[in-house]
Write a protein that holds these residues in place. Structure first.
Motif, short mmCIF file in Angstrom:
data_model
loop_
_atom_site.label_atom_id
_atom_site.label_comp_id
_atom_site.label_asym_id
_atom_site.label_seq_id
_atom_site.Cartn_x
_atom_site.Cartn_y
_atom_site.Cartn_z
N LEU A 1 0.80 -1.23 0.00
CA LEU A 1 0.00 0.00 0.00
C LEU A 1 0.83 1.28 0.00
N PHE A 2 2.13 1.18 0.30
CA PHE A 2 2.98 2.36 0.38
C PHE A 2 4.15 2.26 -0.59
N VAL A 3 4.67 3.40 -0.99
CA VAL A 3 5.97 3.44 -1.64
C VAL A 3 7.00 3.10 -0.55
N PRO A 4 8.01 2.26 -0.82
CA PRO A 4 9.01 1.92 0.20
C PRO A 4 9.63 3.16 0.83
N GLY A 5 9.85 3.12 2.14
CA GLY A 5 10.38 4.27 2.86
C GLY A 5 11.67 4.80 2.28
N LEU A 6 12.56 3.92 1.82
CA LEU A 6 13.84 4.35 1.29
C LEU A 6 13.69 5.08 -0.04
N LEU A 7 12.52 4.99 -0.67
CA LEU A 7 12.31 5.62 -1.97
C LEU A 7 11.28 6.74 -1.92
N GLN A 8 10.86 7.14 -0.73
CA GLN A 8 9.84 8.17 -0.60
C GLN A 8 10.43 9.57 -0.72
N THR A 9 9.67 10.49 -1.33
CA THR A 9 10.02 11.90 -1.28
C THR A 9 9.61 12.44 0.08
N GLU A 10 10.14 13.60 0.44
CA GLU A 10 9.81 14.17 1.74
C GLU A 10 8.32 14.50 1.84
N ASP A 11 7.75 15.06 0.78
CA ASP A 11 6.34 15.43 0.82
C ASP A 11 5.44 14.20 0.91
N TYR A 12 5.80 13.13 0.18
CA TYR A 12 5.03 11.89 0.25
C TYR A 12 5.12 11.30 1.66
N ALA B 1 7.98 10.39 -10.31
CA ALA B 1 9.19 10.83 -11.01
C ALA B 1 10.43 10.43 -10.22
N HIS B 2 10.34 10.52 -8.89
CA HIS B 2 11.47 10.13 -8.03
C HIS B 2 11.73 8.63 -8.14
N LEU B 3 10.67 7.84 -8.20
CA LEU B 3 10.84 6.39 -8.35
C LEU B 3 11.55 6.06 -9.66
N THR B 4 11.18 6.76 -10.72
CA THR B 4 11.81 6.53 -12.02
C THR B 4 13.30 6.82 -11.94
N LYS B 5 13.66 7.89 -11.24
CA LYS B 5 15.07 8.24 -11.07
C LYS B 5 15.80 7.21 -10.21
N CYS B 6 15.18 6.81 -9.10
CA CYS B 6 15.81 5.85 -8.19
C CYS B 6 16.06 4.51 -8.88
N ALA B 7 15.13 4.09 -9.72
CA ALA B 7 15.23 2.78 -10.36
C ALA B 7 16.43 2.67 -11.30
N LYS B 8 17.01 3.81 -11.66
CA LYS B 8 18.18 3.81 -12.55
C LYS B 8 19.49 3.61 -11.79
N ALA B 9 19.44 3.70 -10.46
CA ALA B 9 20.65 3.51 -9.66
C ALA B 9 21.10 2.06 -9.72
N PRO B 10 22.40 1.80 -9.81
CA PRO B 10 22.89 0.41 -9.97
C PRO B 10 22.62 -0.47 -8.76
N ASN B 11 22.41 0.11 -7.59
CA ASN B 11 22.19 -0.69 -6.38
C ASN B 11 20.71 -0.83 -6.03
N ILE B 12 19.82 -0.37 -6.93
CA ILE B 12 18.39 -0.44 -6.66
C ILE B 12 17.67 -1.21 -7.76
N THR B 13 16.87 -2.17 -7.36
CA THR B 13 15.99 -2.90 -8.27
C THR B 13 14.56 -2.66 -7.85
N LEU B 14 13.72 -2.24 -8.77
CA LEU B 14 12.33 -1.93 -8.46
C LEU B 14 11.41 -2.68 -9.41
#
Length: 271
Positions: free
Chosen positions: A105-116, A179-192
């Motif tokens: 039900l939530f975006v993972p805490g490590l991938l959340q924006t501050e406003d979210y 948009a933040h999730l899209t950016k995070c998913a490009k990091a080599p240490n993150i799989t989404l």
């Protein structure tokens, strides 16, 4: 140290109360030691190791941990206002080499924006004061340092599509979050990966969990579950195997990382 002391107590088939009765160590102190809220004094550690009949190798390992330990960088003055189990989880997460997180039900805490994060916390904790909300938001933002530190955690997140469709904080907040999730998913240490609605029923529907693993073989894998009934830590071999299997099944049901990225990018267009 906390994980190993809990394991040794379990191995000795002792409850916390039996340890308290045998050693006169305060029960609250023992709880704080076992949840990484406090580090033991040397005499306390030696008393516990003797009671648990720790092997010489285990004894030397834990004594060296105590000798080398320093105050954790994640521990801030305001963290004293957070639940003890949550601060313990932050400690474990900061030391982990890898994390596998399923969210329904939530975006993972490590991938959340501050406003979210702020909108989620206000929604989940309607009775919280502004100060309490901001403390939790700050703690969540600080947790995200594990993704960008010198040796970043390897983070594998699987989320249900519902977590991306729920309009937390309104359209603007969700647009920025996606948009933040899209950016995070490009990091080599993150799989989404995303489990689409079309997948139907799946093993993750009962609720979220995080599985942490550690580089040191002496550290047992740890499962953290945050629920309305309270925070829960599991670390028995049977529980770890069960949650590993559940996560593997969720990965198999989910879209590939590339297809997941396409789904995330497509949501704003259809909203």
């Amino acid at each position: 140290m906390a994980a190993e002391l809990r394991r040794l107590r379990d191995q000795a088939d002792l409850t916390q109360q039996e340890v308290v009765d045998a050693t006169s160590i305060n029960k609250a102190t023992l709880y704080r030691i076992e949840t990484a809220k406090a580090k033991p004094q040397k005499r306390t550690l030696m008393t516990l190791l003797a009671l648990y009949n720790a092997e010489p190798e285990q004894r030397d390992y834990l004594i060296s941990l105590l000798k080398d330990s320093t105050v954790q960088g994640w521990l801030r003055p305001y963290h004293s206002e957070l639940p003890e189990e949550y601060t313990a989880f932050i400690s474990f997460e900061s030391d982990a080499a890898g994390a596998r997180n399923y969210e329904s039900l939530f975006v993972p805490g490590l991938l959340q924006t501050e406003d979210y994060a702020r909108a989620v916390i206000r929604g989940v904790l309607p009775a919280a004061t502004d100060s309490e909300v901001e403390d939790r938001v700050q703690a969540r933002m600080e947790r995200q340092d594990v993704l960008t530190k010198t040796k970043p955690i390897k983070f594998w997140a699987v989320v249900d599509e519902a977590s991306l469709r729920r309009g937390v904080g309104g359209p603007g907040v969700m647009s920025d979050q996606l948009a933040h999730l899209t950016k995070c998913a490009k990091a080599p240490n993150i799989t989404l990966q995303v489990i689409p609605f079309g997948a139907g029923a799946h093993p993750g529907m009962p609720g979220q969990f995080i599985l942490l693993d550690f580089a040191d073989p002496m550290d047992t894998d740890l499962i953290y579950i945050d629920s309305m009934a309270g925070d829960l830590f599991l670390e028995s071999a049977a529980d770890v195997r069960r949650y590993r299997s559940i996560f593997d099944n969720l990965v198999a049901v989910a879209l590939s990382p590339n297809d997941s990225a396409s789904l995330i990018a497509d949501i704003p267009k259809r909203s």
